[in-house]
Write an enzyme that holds these catalytic residues in place. Structure first.
Site, PDB file in Angstrom:
ATOM      1  N   SER A  57       0.848  -1.195   0.000  1.00 37.33           N
ATOM      2  CA  SER A  57       0.000   0.000   0.000  1.00 37.33           C
ATOM      3  C   SER A  57       0.882   1.242   0.000  1.00 37.33           C
ATOM      4  CB  SER A  57      -0.935  -0.013   1.204  1.00 37.33           C
ATOM      5  OG  SER A  57      -0.218  -0.237   2.393  1.00 37.33           O
ATOM      6  N   GLU A  96       1.069   5.609   0.781  1.00 38.98           N
ATOM      7  CA  GLU A  96       0.475   6.773   1.469  1.00 38.98           C
ATOM      8  C   GLU A  96       0.843   8.064   0.735  1.00 38.98           C
ATOM      9  OE1 GLU A  96       0.513   6.773   5.757  1.00 38.98           O
ATOM     10  OE2 GLU A  96       1.213   8.857   5.743  1.00 38.98           O
ATOM     11  N   HIS A 129      -7.377   9.079   6.151  1.00 39.33           N
ATOM     12  CA  HIS A 129      -6.891   9.333   7.513  1.00 39.33           C
ATOM     13  C   HIS A 129      -7.847  10.340   8.154  1.00 39.33           C
ATOM     14  CE1 HIS A 129      -2.396   8.182   6.732  1.00 39.33           C
ATOM     15  NE2 HIS A 129      -3.201   7.502   5.945  1.00 39.33           N
ATOM     16  N   GLY A 149      -3.793  12.451  15.870  1.00 37.39           N
ATOM     17  CA  GLY A 149      -3.553  13.656  15.057  1.00 37.39           C
ATOM     18  C   GLY A 149      -2.421  14.505  15.598  1.00 37.39           C
ATOM     19  N   ALA A 154      -7.153   8.508  19.949  1.00 41.72           N
ATOM     20  CA  ALA A 154      -7.583   7.780  18.743  1.00 41.72           C
ATOM     21  C   ALA A 154      -8.619   6.717  19.099  1.00 41.72           C
ATOM     22  CB  ALA A 154      -6.371   7.146  18.069  1.00 41.72           C
ATOM     23  N   GLN A 193       4.334   3.747  12.393  1.00 46.11           N
ATOM     24  CA  GLN A 193       5.235   4.845  12.075  1.00 46.11           C
ATOM     25  C   GLN A 193       6.474   4.218  11.431  1.00 46.11           C
ATOM     26  OE1 GLN A 193       5.879   7.748  11.077  1.00 46.11           O
ATOM     27  NE2 GLN A 193       4.790   8.664  12.800  1.00 46.11           N
ATOM     28  N   GLN A 221      15.535  15.965   5.302  1.00 46.54           N
ATOM     29  CA  GLN A 221      14.112  15.671   5.491  1.00 46.54           C
ATOM     30  C   GLN A 221      13.917  14.496   6.445  1.00 46.54           C
ATOM     31  OE1 GLN A 221      12.091  13.974   2.066  1.00 46.54           O
ATOM     32  NE2 GLN A 221      10.712  15.724   2.124  1.00 46.54           N
ATOM     33  N   PHE A 235      11.756  14.447   9.916  1.00 52.60           N
ATOM     34  CA  PHE A 235      10.633  13.531  10.117  1.00 52.60           C
ATOM     35  C   PHE A 235      10.896  12.612  11.309  1.00 52.60           C
ATOM     36  CE2 PHE A 235       9.173  13.402   5.380  1.00 52.60           C
ATOM     37  CZ  PHE A 235       8.729  14.701   5.496  1.00 52.60           C
ATOM     38  N   HIS A 272       3.547  -0.901   3.940  1.00 56.76           N
ATOM     39  CA  HIS A 272       2.898   0.384   3.635  1.00 56.76           C
ATOM     40  C   HIS A 272       4.023   1.382   3.371  1.00 56.76           C
ATOM     41  CE1 HIS A 272      -0.382   3.334   3.877  1.00 56.76           C
ATOM     42  NE2 HIS A 272       0.384   4.090   4.644  1.00 56.76           N
ATOM     43  N   LYS A 290       5.951  10.864  -4.376  1.00 55.61           N
ATOM     44  CA  LYS A 290       6.881  10.587  -5.491  1.00 55.61           C
ATOM     45  C   LYS A 290       6.746   9.112  -5.854  1.00 55.61           C
ATOM     46  CE  LYS A 290      10.560  13.735  -4.172  1.00 55.61           C
ATOM     47  NZ  LYS A 290      11.877  13.800  -3.599  1.00 55.61           N
TER      48      LYS A 290
HETATM   49  P1  FAD Z   1      -3.339   7.995  20.317  1.00 54.48           P
HETATM   50  O1  FAD Z   1      -3.626   6.552  20.115  1.00 54.48           O
HETATM   51  O2  FAD Z   1      -4.437   8.846  20.807  1.00 54.48           O
HETATM   52  O3  FAD Z   1      -2.064   8.099  21.294  1.00 54.48           O
HETATM   53  C1  FAD Z   1      -1.458   9.349  21.585  1.00 54.48           C
HETATM   54  C2  FAD Z   1      -0.754   9.245  22.947  1.00 54.48           C
HETATM   55  O4  FAD Z   1      -1.742   9.089  23.967  1.00 54.48           O
HETATM   56  C3  FAD Z   1       0.170   8.042  23.093  1.00 54.48           C
HETATM   57  O5  FAD Z   1       1.236   8.414  23.926  1.00 54.48           O
HETATM   58  C4  FAD Z   1      -0.697   6.987  23.773  1.00 54.48           C
HETATM   59  O6  FAD Z   1       0.076   6.033  24.520  1.00 54.48           O
HETATM   60  C5  FAD Z   1      -1.531   7.875  24.690  1.00 54.48           C
HETATM   61  N1  FAD Z   1      -2.861   7.291  24.963  1.00 54.48           N
HETATM   62  C6  FAD Z   1      -3.695   6.698  24.077  1.00 54.48           C
HETATM   63  N2  FAD Z   1      -4.833   6.319  24.694  1.00 54.48           N
HETATM   64  C7  FAD Z   1      -4.714   6.689  25.993  1.00 54.48           C
HETATM   65  C8  FAD Z   1      -5.557   6.603  27.132  1.00 54.48           C
HETATM   66  N3  FAD Z   1      -6.759   6.032  27.055  1.00 54.48           N
HETATM   67  N4  FAD Z   1      -5.109   7.121  28.311  1.00 54.48           N
HETATM   68  C9  FAD Z   1      -3.881   7.709  28.416  1.00 54.48           C
HETATM   69  N5  FAD Z   1      -3.036   7.819  27.349  1.00 54.48           N
HETATM   70  C10 FAD Z   1      -3.450   7.328  26.163  1.00 54.48           C
HETATM   71  N6  FAD Z   1      -1.147  12.669  11.997  1.00 54.48           N
HETATM   72  C11 FAD Z   1      -1.970  13.554  11.372  1.00 54.48           C
HETATM   73  O7  FAD Z   1      -2.224  14.652  11.907  1.00 54.48           O
HETATM   74  N7  FAD Z   1      -2.505  13.280  10.141  1.00 54.48           N
HETATM   75  C12 FAD Z   1      -2.289  12.083   9.520  1.00 54.48           C
HETATM   76  O8  FAD Z   1      -2.803  11.845   8.434  1.00 54.48           O
HETATM   77  C13 FAD Z   1      -1.454  11.123  10.170  1.00 54.48           C
HETATM   78  N8  FAD Z   1      -1.221   9.913   9.602  1.00 54.48           N
HETATM   79  C14 FAD Z   1      -0.490   8.974  10.292  1.00 54.48           C
HETATM   80  C15 FAD Z   1      -0.343   7.697   9.731  1.00 54.48           C
HETATM   81  C16 FAD Z   1       0.376   6.716  10.403  1.00 54.48           C
HETATM   82  C17 FAD Z   1       0.503   5.342   9.785  1.00 54.48           C
HETATM   83  C18 FAD Z   1       0.977   7.017  11.665  1.00 54.48           C
HETATM   84  C19 FAD Z   1       1.775   5.973  12.395  1.00 54.48           C
HETATM   85  C20 FAD Z   1       0.844   8.281  12.221  1.00 54.48           C
HETATM   86  C21 FAD Z   1       0.098   9.272  11.541  1.00 54.48           C
HETATM   87  N9  FAD Z   1      -0.090  10.547  12.087  1.00 54.48           N
HETATM   88  C22 FAD Z   1      -0.886  11.460  11.432  1.00 54.48           C
HETATM   89  C23 FAD Z   1       0.571  10.936  13.332  1.00 54.48           C
HETATM   90  C24 FAD Z   1      -0.299  10.720  14.588  1.00 54.48           C
HETATM   91  O9  FAD Z   1      -1.490  11.436  14.507  1.00 54.48           O
HETATM   92  C25 FAD Z   1       0.520  11.228  15.767  1.00 54.48           C
HETATM   93  O10 FAD Z   1       1.588  10.341  16.036  1.00 54.48           O
HETATM   94  C26 FAD Z   1      -0.278  11.491  17.022  1.00 54.48           C
HETATM   95  O11 FAD Z   1       0.536  12.250  17.923  1.00 54.48           O
HETATM   96  C27 FAD Z   1      -0.690  10.242  17.763  1.00 54.48           C
HETATM   97  O12 FAD Z   1      -1.582   9.539  17.062  1.00 54.48           O
HETATM   98  P2  FAD Z   1      -2.176   8.150  17.619  1.00 54.48           P
HETATM   99  O13 FAD Z   1      -3.241   7.812  16.666  1.00 54.48           O
HETATM  100  O14 FAD Z   1      -1.113   7.175  17.899  1.00 54.48           O
HETATM  101  O15 FAD Z   1      -2.819   8.689  19.008  1.00 54.48           O
END
Ligand code: FAD
Length: 285
Positions: free
Chosen positions: A15, A17, A77, A108, A125, A175, A211, A215, A263, A269
């Site tokens: 896949s 992205e 996303h 996010g 999330a 990630q 870059q 990242f 992925h 690119k």
């Molecule tokens: P969460 O799962 O909410 O976790 C965030 C933090 O909170 C972690 O430290 C986790 O341990 C902690 N946590 C989670 N649940 C709890 C709970 N119940 N109680 C206490 N702590 C908790 N970002 C964007 O803005 N746009 C994108 O399109 C985007 N695409 C991505 C695609 C991939 C494949 C990846 C891996 C990341 C992407 N990101 C994107 C980045 C991501 O949004 C960030 O890393 C963000 O800071 C965390 O996202 P998460 O979904 O892991 O969050």
């Protein structure tokens, strides 16, 4: 069959992205990239969402166009930061009407300028996963951080949160990372706490030394010394070739170790991702 978790039961997936283009030139370049990548018959594609929903409409437009115009499932996303329930509901309706069946539910990124995001109804999330599960129309992916999320107090805490979130979802995408052990250790840790859902490793073919440093520091990914040395010793025009070889080797190792797919972070690119996926495709898919 267009739901990602169903594709994963069938064969190893490849896949790609993309980010939504901001200009006409960007849109033309993305179209060219998508055309090029058709050569490896992607299993699915995904489109990122800007920090705090800043690319909301651009993402939705790109996802809907790609889903409608190409024969490849496209995953949107979607992030918590700054989103109200009714806004997420409206996006879900738009996606479902366009035939989109896959959503990556994310915490996010925060706004890049350091400003406070608007208030939202979803904190983690996992809140978005629960919302989408109740909605019932989508295969739900989540993000996994093999080296731990940068905001987590410790790795064990992050693993517990990830396991809870992933058990309620259908699959995860990681990630990027450069050492297969990071992925394999995470899969083992999750399995030890009862979570065996599929986790697709995210792989980035490096094209530019500056870059990747930027990242990696944002994503909490370690650049191993051997890789940093190899890149800094190379002429700028040779970095892409090194990036392709490193990504291809890592992907092969991961697939051989049982990863359900790869992925690729394309940065819009086609060349590097095509070189990686083309070689893997010939050998493994
Ligand atoms: P969460 O799962 O909410 O976790 C965030 C933090 O909170 C972690 O430290 C986790 O341990 C902690 N946590 C989670 N649940 C709890 C709970 N119940 N109680 C206490 N702590 C908790 N970002 C964007 O803005 N746009 C994108 O399109 C985007 N695409 C991505 C695609 C991939 C494949 C990846 C891996 C990341 C992407 N990101 C994107 C980045 C991501 O949004 C960030 O890393 C963000 O800071 C965390 O996202 P998460 O979904 O892991 O969050």
């Amino acid at each position: 069959m267009v739901r990602v978790h169903e594709l994963l039961t069938d064969r190893k997936t490849v896949s790609f992205e993309f980010f939504p283009p901001k200009t006409i030139e960007g849109a033309v370049a993305l179209t060219r990239t998508l055309n090029d990548l058709q050569a490896v018959q992607p299993s699915f594609m995904s489109v990122t969402y800007g920090a705090a929903g800043s690319d909301r409409q651009r993402t939705a437009d790109a996802v809907v166009a790609m889903q409608r115009e190409r024969g490849t499932p496209t995953m949107a996303h979607l992030t918590c930061v700054g989103h109200r329930r009714h806004e997420v509901e409206a996006l879900c309706d738009q996606y479902a009407a366009a035939g989109v069946e896959n959503i990556l539910a994310l915490g996010g990124d925060l706004p890049a300028d350091g400003s406070a995001p608007p208030p939202g109804d979803f904190r983690f999330a996992s809140d978005l996963v629960d919302f989408l599960r109740a909605d019932g129309r989508f295969s739900i992916g989540v993000a996994a951080h093999p080296e731990g999320h940068p905001r987590s107090p410790d790795l064990a805490d992050d693993r517990r949160n990830l396991a809870r979130k992933l058990m309620a979802a259908d699959f995860a995408i990681t990630q990027f990372f450069f050492d297969a052990e990071n992925y394999l250790r995470m899969v083992d840790d999750l399995s030890a706490i009862g979570c065996d859902k599929p986790i697709i490793p995210g792989v980035i073919p490096i094209t530019n030394a500056g870059q990747v440093e930027r990242f990696a520091s944002m994503a909490g990914a370690t650049i191993p010394d051997w890789l940093r040395e190899q890149i800094s010793a190379a002429a700028p025009e040779d970095v892409e070739q090194i990036g392709v070889e490193v990504a291809r080797r890592l992907s092969q190792q991961l697939l051989d170790a049982g990863a359900p797919g790869i992925h690729l972070y394309t940065l819009n690119k086609s060349g590097p991702s095509l070189a990686v996926a083309g070689q893997l495709f010939a050998a493994s898919f």
